[in-house]
Design an enzyme around this catalytic site. Structure first.
Site, PDB file in Angstrom:
ATOM      1  N   ASN A  84       3.318   8.420  -5.935  1.00  0.00           N
ATOM      2  CA  ASN A  84       2.865   8.568  -7.320  1.00  0.00           C
ATOM      3  C   ASN A  84       3.647   9.649  -8.056  1.00  0.00           C
ATOM      4  OD1 ASN A  84      -0.076   7.897  -5.699  1.00  0.00           O
ATOM      5  ND2 ASN A  84       0.659   6.518  -7.269  1.00  0.00           N
ATOM      6  N   ARG A 100      10.179  -0.176 -11.189  1.00  0.00           N
ATOM      7  CA  ARG A 100       9.526  -0.390  -9.898  1.00  0.00           C
ATOM      8  C   ARG A 100       8.770  -1.720  -9.971  1.00  0.00           C
ATOM      9  NH1 ARG A 100       5.196   4.069  -7.907  1.00  0.00           N
ATOM     10  NH2 ARG A 100       4.059   3.217  -9.696  1.00  0.00           N
ATOM     11  N   SER A 126     -11.087   1.712  -9.134  1.00  0.00           N
ATOM     12  CA  SER A 126      -9.811   2.065  -9.766  1.00  0.00           C
ATOM     13  C   SER A 126      -9.532   1.143 -10.943  1.00  0.00           C
ATOM     14  CB  SER A 126      -8.701   1.896  -8.728  1.00  0.00           C
ATOM     15  OG  SER A 126      -7.435   1.969  -9.338  1.00  0.00           O
ATOM     16  N   ALA A 127      -8.852   1.676 -11.929  1.00  0.00           N
ATOM     17  CA  ALA A 127      -8.419   0.854 -13.060  1.00  0.00           C
ATOM     18  C   ALA A 127      -7.481  -0.257 -12.605  1.00  0.00           C
ATOM     19  CB  ALA A 127      -7.722   1.727 -14.096  1.00  0.00           C
ATOM     20  N   LYS A 140     -10.907  -3.176  -3.852  1.00  0.00           N
ATOM     21  CA  LYS A 140     -11.734  -2.343  -4.757  1.00  0.00           C
ATOM     22  C   LYS A 140     -12.703  -3.242  -5.530  1.00  0.00           C
ATOM     23  CE  LYS A 140     -10.728   1.704  -3.813  1.00  0.00           C
ATOM     24  NZ  LYS A 140     -11.758   2.604  -3.407  1.00  0.00           N
ATOM     25  N   ASP A 151     -16.281   7.958  10.924  1.00  0.00           N
ATOM     26  CA  ASP A 151     -15.649   6.813  10.276  1.00  0.00           C
ATOM     27  C   ASP A 151     -16.716   5.930   9.630  1.00  0.00           C
ATOM     28  OD1 ASP A 151     -14.332   4.118  10.041  1.00  0.00           O
ATOM     29  OD2 ASP A 151     -12.685   5.222  10.978  1.00  0.00           O
ATOM     30  N   GLY A 184       6.141  -4.493  -9.926  1.00  0.00           N
ATOM     31  CA  GLY A 184       4.679  -4.474 -10.073  1.00  0.00           C
ATOM     32  C   GLY A 184       4.169  -3.524 -11.138  1.00  0.00           C
ATOM     33  N   TYR A 226      -4.889  -3.846  -2.243  1.00  0.00           N
ATOM     34  CA  TYR A 226      -5.689  -2.651  -2.532  1.00  0.00           C
ATOM     35  C   TYR A 226      -6.663  -2.914  -3.681  1.00  0.00           C
ATOM     36  CZ  TYR A 226      -6.862   1.875  -4.615  1.00  0.00           C
ATOM     37  OH  TYR A 226      -7.544   2.934  -5.177  1.00  0.00           O
ATOM     38  N   ARG A 239       0.807   5.886 -19.031  1.00  0.00           N
ATOM     39  CA  ARG A 239      -0.427   5.873 -18.238  1.00  0.00           C
ATOM     40  C   ARG A 239      -1.426   6.874 -18.827  1.00  0.00           C
ATOM     41  NH1 ARG A 239       1.995   2.209 -16.800  1.00  0.00           N
ATOM     42  NH2 ARG A 239       2.594   1.529 -14.708  1.00  0.00           N
TER      43      ARG A 239
HETATM   44  P1  NAD Z   1      -7.659  10.498  -0.330  1.00  0.00           P
HETATM   45  O1  NAD Z   1      -6.905   9.673   0.653  1.00  0.00           O
HETATM   46  O2  NAD Z   1      -7.208  11.878  -0.578  1.00  0.00           O
HETATM   47  O3  NAD Z   1      -9.202  10.522   0.062  1.00  0.00           O
HETATM   48  C1  NAD Z   1      -9.825   9.485   0.793  1.00  0.00           C
HETATM   49  C2  NAD Z   1     -10.562  10.133   1.952  1.00  0.00           C
HETATM   50  O4  NAD Z   1     -11.184   9.114   2.727  1.00  0.00           O
HETATM   51  C3  NAD Z   1      -9.620  10.902   2.893  1.00  0.00           C
HETATM   52  O5  NAD Z   1     -10.125  12.197   3.105  1.00  0.00           O
HETATM   53  C4  NAD Z   1      -9.630  10.075   4.177  1.00  0.00           C
HETATM   54  O6  NAD Z   1      -9.480  10.884   5.324  1.00  0.00           O
HETATM   55  C5  NAD Z   1     -10.998   9.415   4.088  1.00  0.00           C
HETATM   56  N1  NAD Z   1     -11.084   8.149   4.840  1.00  0.00           N
HETATM   57  C6  NAD Z   1     -10.200   7.131   4.851  1.00  0.00           C
HETATM   58  N2  NAD Z   1     -10.633   6.161   5.658  1.00  0.00           N
HETATM   59  C7  NAD Z   1     -11.837   6.565   6.151  1.00  0.00           C
HETATM   60  C8  NAD Z   1     -12.776   5.992   7.045  1.00  0.00           C
HETATM   61  N3  NAD Z   1     -12.558   4.799   7.617  1.00  0.00           N
HETATM   62  N4  NAD Z   1     -13.902   6.690   7.317  1.00  0.00           N
HETATM   63  C9  NAD Z   1     -14.124   7.908   6.776  1.00  0.00           C
HETATM   64  N5  NAD Z   1     -13.265   8.502   5.944  1.00  0.00           N
HETATM   65  C10 NAD Z   1     -12.130   7.838   5.624  1.00  0.00           C
HETATM   66  O7  NAD Z   1      -7.693   9.664  -1.682  1.00  0.00           O
HETATM   67  P2  NAD Z   1      -8.247  10.095  -3.113  1.00  0.00           P
HETATM   68  O8  NAD Z   1      -7.097  10.060  -4.036  1.00  0.00           O
HETATM   69  O9  NAD Z   1      -9.072  11.298  -3.021  1.00  0.00           O
HETATM   70  O10 NAD Z   1      -9.143   8.814  -3.428  1.00  0.00           O
HETATM   71  C11 NAD Z   1     -10.539   8.798  -3.226  1.00  0.00           C
HETATM   72  C12 NAD Z   1     -11.076   7.441  -3.642  1.00  0.00           C
HETATM   73  O11 NAD Z   1     -10.779   7.210  -5.008  1.00  0.00           O
HETATM   74  C13 NAD Z   1     -10.473   6.271  -2.863  1.00  0.00           C
HETATM   75  O12 NAD Z   1     -11.501   5.343  -2.618  1.00  0.00           O
HETATM   76  C14 NAD Z   1      -9.464   5.686  -3.812  1.00  0.00           C
HETATM   77  O13 NAD Z   1      -9.275   4.311  -3.607  1.00  0.00           O
HETATM   78  C15 NAD Z   1     -10.117   5.964  -5.167  1.00  0.00           C
HETATM   79  N6  NAD Z   1      -9.137   6.061  -6.249  1.00  0.00           N
HETATM   80  C16 NAD Z   1      -8.121   6.968  -6.154  1.00  0.00           C
HETATM   81  C17 NAD Z   1      -7.177   7.045  -7.175  1.00  0.00           C
HETATM   82  C18 NAD Z   1      -6.026   8.019  -7.105  1.00  0.00           C
HETATM   83  O14 NAD Z   1      -5.082   7.868  -7.817  1.00  0.00           O
HETATM   84  N7  NAD Z   1      -6.066   9.054  -6.278  1.00  0.00           N
HETATM   85  C19 NAD Z   1      -7.292   6.209  -8.295  1.00  0.00           C
HETATM   86  C20 NAD Z   1      -8.344   5.319  -8.363  1.00  0.00           C
HETATM   87  C21 NAD Z   1      -9.277   5.256  -7.329  1.00  0.00           C
HETATM   88  C1  UD1 Z   2      -0.709   3.859  -9.054  1.00  0.00           C
HETATM   89  C2  UD1 Z   2      -1.190   2.644  -8.304  1.00  0.00           C
HETATM   90  C3  UD1 Z   2      -2.567   2.290  -8.774  1.00  0.00           C
HETATM   91  C4  UD1 Z   2      -3.511   3.470  -8.655  1.00  0.00           C
HETATM   92  C5  UD1 Z   2      -2.925   4.627  -9.440  1.00  0.00           C
HETATM   93  C6  UD1 Z   2      -3.799   5.831  -9.322  1.00  0.00           C
HETATM   94  C7  UD1 Z   2       0.875   1.448  -7.808  1.00  0.00           C
HETATM   95  C8  UD1 Z   2       1.718   0.250  -8.110  1.00  0.00           C
HETATM   96  N1  UD1 Z   2      -0.250   1.564  -8.529  1.00  0.00           N
HETATM   97  O1  UD1 Z   2      -0.632   3.514 -10.415  1.00  0.00           O
HETATM   98  O2  UD1 Z   2      -3.072   1.230  -7.989  1.00  0.00           O
HETATM   99  O3  UD1 Z   2      -4.785   3.147  -9.151  1.00  0.00           O
HETATM  100  O4  UD1 Z   2      -1.624   4.911  -8.914  1.00  0.00           O
HETATM  101  O5  UD1 Z   2      -3.171   6.995  -9.657  1.00  0.00           O
HETATM  102  O6  UD1 Z   2       1.187   2.256  -6.941  1.00  0.00           O
HETATM  103  N2  UD1 Z   2       6.971   6.713 -11.696  1.00  0.00           N
HETATM  104  C9  UD1 Z   2       8.291   7.096 -11.804  1.00  0.00           C
HETATM  105  N3  UD1 Z   2       8.853   7.736 -10.738  1.00  0.00           N
HETATM  106  C10 UD1 Z   2       8.175   7.998  -9.590  1.00  0.00           C
HETATM  107  C11 UD1 Z   2       6.834   7.601  -9.504  1.00  0.00           C
HETATM  108  C12 UD1 Z   2       6.261   6.950 -10.577  1.00  0.00           C
HETATM  109  O7  UD1 Z   2       8.925   6.871 -12.826  1.00  0.00           O
HETATM  110  O8  UD1 Z   2       8.763   8.564  -8.638  1.00  0.00           O
HETATM  111  C13 UD1 Z   2       6.336   6.041 -12.851  1.00  0.00           C
HETATM  112  C14 UD1 Z   2       5.781   4.673 -12.535  1.00  0.00           C
HETATM  113  O9  UD1 Z   2       6.754   3.696 -12.682  1.00  0.00           O
HETATM  114  C15 UD1 Z   2       4.644   4.568 -13.555  1.00  0.00           C
HETATM  115  C16 UD1 Z   2       4.183   6.023 -13.742  1.00  0.00           C
HETATM  116  O10 UD1 Z   2       5.246   6.845 -13.258  1.00  0.00           O
HETATM  117  O11 UD1 Z   2       5.124   4.101 -14.761  1.00  0.00           O
HETATM  118  C17 UD1 Z   2       2.925   6.347 -12.944  1.00  0.00           C
HETATM  119  O12 UD1 Z   2       3.145   5.962 -11.611  1.00  0.00           O
HETATM  120  P1  UD1 Z   2       2.071   6.278 -10.467  1.00  0.00           P
HETATM  121  O13 UD1 Z   2       1.747   7.718 -10.467  1.00  0.00           O
HETATM  122  O14 UD1 Z   2       2.607   5.682  -9.199  1.00  0.00           O
HETATM  123  O15 UD1 Z   2       0.761   5.529 -10.940  1.00  0.00           O
HETATM  124  P2  UD1 Z   2       0.540   3.985 -11.323  1.00  0.00           P
HETATM  125  O16 UD1 Z   2       1.713   3.174 -11.012  1.00  0.00           O
HETATM  126  O17 UD1 Z   2      -0.001   3.955 -12.713  1.00  0.00           O
END
Ligand code: NAD
Ligand code: UD1
Length: 343
Positions: free
Chosen positions: A201, A298, A125-126, A155, A59, A300, A151, A233
């Site tokens: 998502n 949705r 993250s964006a 970040k 961790d 936000g 969240y 997006r």
């Molecule tokens: P993910 O949950 O699949 O990966 C995160 C990993 O971190 C997991 O394997 C989890 O087990 C590990 N983890 C969580 N808490 C921990 C801790 N306390 N100690 C050690 N390990 C820990 O998520 P992801 O989608 O692969 O995202 C990776 C990173 O990218 C994250 O920081 C996330 O915020 C960032 N990010 C993700 C997205 C997205 O849409 N997936 C978008 C923007 C930024």
């Molecule tokens: C989400 C997170 C954002 C994160 C990003 C990374 C939220 C509010 N925001 O963004 O913080 O950085 O993921 O991937 O969760 N949609 C549908 N039906 C669904 C799911 C989504 O119509 O069942 C739409 C949403 O309204 C949105 C688009 O698909 O317009 C993308 O949604 P999603 O994949 O959740 O991403 P974000 O909302 O852009």
């Protein structure tokens, strides 16, 4: 070759990053507490790549475990992906996000300081841009930040902590990568996104409708001010994102990076796709109809989020290659071959 530590390397993005690092010749140590992932991702990455990563379960809030890691391994740079990422959960349980994302990152950076590890890439993250006006699209890195949920706030805080530590640490160099919407999977279908519980998502939700695990896709709002009324997006293929991390490490370990600086770089394609575009691309990838209905907006959600990724091209020599069709094909290949994910 230099050894890279990937915290959170067993997760969705991390597993693809680790694979790409290994295939680029880097050695990799993965540190992950498996709270949102499976060790199977790392086992598969080991089988798919030039060399197996070292896996350490632990961790990021455990300083002693990090000390042991840095004593056992000569780490050249850290890619810090570990963290919690569910926006809704961050609203209902903000304390978890401040603990894991902020306190956990600080614990990691302190361990790096203790062991003279001076290069860090942070997965941001964006979402830190909050709710920018549609006129600011596509967004470059100068768009003011203003995260609207815990969240996003965590970040941004970690970006600032890393920037401040880097600014005074002798020899420190860091990079903040702001991802737009990472989707898709490795083209082998061996590794991919495996959400625990209800997928929030769009891509993972459609994927589960396609496999029959969910009945119907809810399209959240068709009254946005966009050509087809649905929100737009900037989806980015996770392998493009992974390649961006290798470029980031090459940059930090190369001669162009500047000591005490933490550039911020958007990773996106620069192209937006609407929910209806994504739905149509998924149907084309699967070759069958995917049930969908329009539902209320949705809370936000913003109308459009799209990256200006010029800086990534200029600074890192990186640009996204894969289009929406490829994102859907690869995501579908992974989901079809692994309908229950790694379980
Ligand atoms: P993910 O949950 O699949 O990966 C995160 C990993 O971190 C997991 O394997 C989890 O087990 C590990 N983890 C969580 N808490 C921990 C801790 N306390 N100690 C050690 N390990 C820990 O998520 P992801 O989608 O692969 O995202 C990776 C990173 O990218 C994250 O920081 C996330 O915020 C960032 N990010 C993700 C997205 C997205 O849409 N997936 C978008 C923007 C930024
Ligand atoms: C989400 C997170 C954002 C994160 C990003 C990374 C939220 C509010 N925001 O963004 O913080 O950085 O993921 O991937 O969760 N949609 C549908 N039906 C669904 C799911 C989504 O119509 O069942 C739409 C949403 O309204 C949105 C688009 O698909 O317009 C993308 O949604 P999603 O994949 O959740 O991403 P974000 O909302 O852009």
């Amino acid at each position: 070759m230099p050894k890279i530590l990937a915290t959170g390397g067993a997760g969705f993005i991390g597993s693809h990053v680790v694979l790409e690092l290994l295939n680029s010749g880097y050695e990799v140590v993965v540190f992950d507490n498996l709270s949102n992932s499976s060790v199977k991702s790392i086992e598969r990455v080991g089988r798919m790549s030039n060399g197996a990563p070292v896996f350490i379960e632990g961790d990021i809030r455990d300083g002693a475990a990090l000390d042991a890691l840095f004593e056992a391994h000569d780490i050249a740079a850290v890619i810090h992906l570990a963290g919690l990422k569910a926006v809704g959960e961050s609203v209902s349980h903000p304390e978890r996000y401040y603990d894991v994302n902020v306190a956990g990152s600080t614990c990691l950076f302190n361990a790096m300081l203790r062991h003279g590890v001076k290069h860090g890439v942070f997965s941001s993250s964006a979402t830190v841009y909050g709710e920018p006006a549609p006129e600011t699209m596509p967004m470059d890195e100068h768009v003011p930040t203003g995260p609207v949920n815990p969240y996003g706030k965590t970040k941004l805080m970690v970006e600032q902590i890393l920037t401040d530590i880097t600014s005074v640490g002798p020899g420190w160099r860091s990079l903040v990568l702001r991802y737009f919407n990472p989707v898709g999977a490795h083209t082998s279908g061996q590794i991919g996104e495996d959400p625990l519980g209800f997928p929030d998502n769009l891509f993972p939700f459609i994927a589960q409708v396609a496999t029959g695990r969910r009945k119907i896709l809810n399209i959240f709002g068709d009254d946005y001010d966009t050509p087809d009324g649905t929100a737009i997006r900037d989806y980015i293929h996770v392998m493009d994102l992974a390649r961006g991390h290798v470029k980031a490490i090459d940059y930090l370990l190369g001669s162009k990076a500047v000591d005490n600086e933490t550039p911020v770089v958007n990773l996106g394609t620069g192209h937006g796709a609407s929910v209806k575009d994504v739905h149509a691309a998924w149907e084309a990838a699967c070759g069958f109809k995917i049930a969908a209905q329009v539902a209320p907006r949705r809370a936000g959600d913003v109308t459009i989020y799209c990256a200006d990724a010029t800086k990534a091209k200029e600074m890192l020599g990186w640009e996204a290659e894969f289009d929406l069709a490829k994102m859907c094909e690869d995501h579908w290949r992974w989901q079809a071959a692994n309908p229950e994910g790694y379980r």
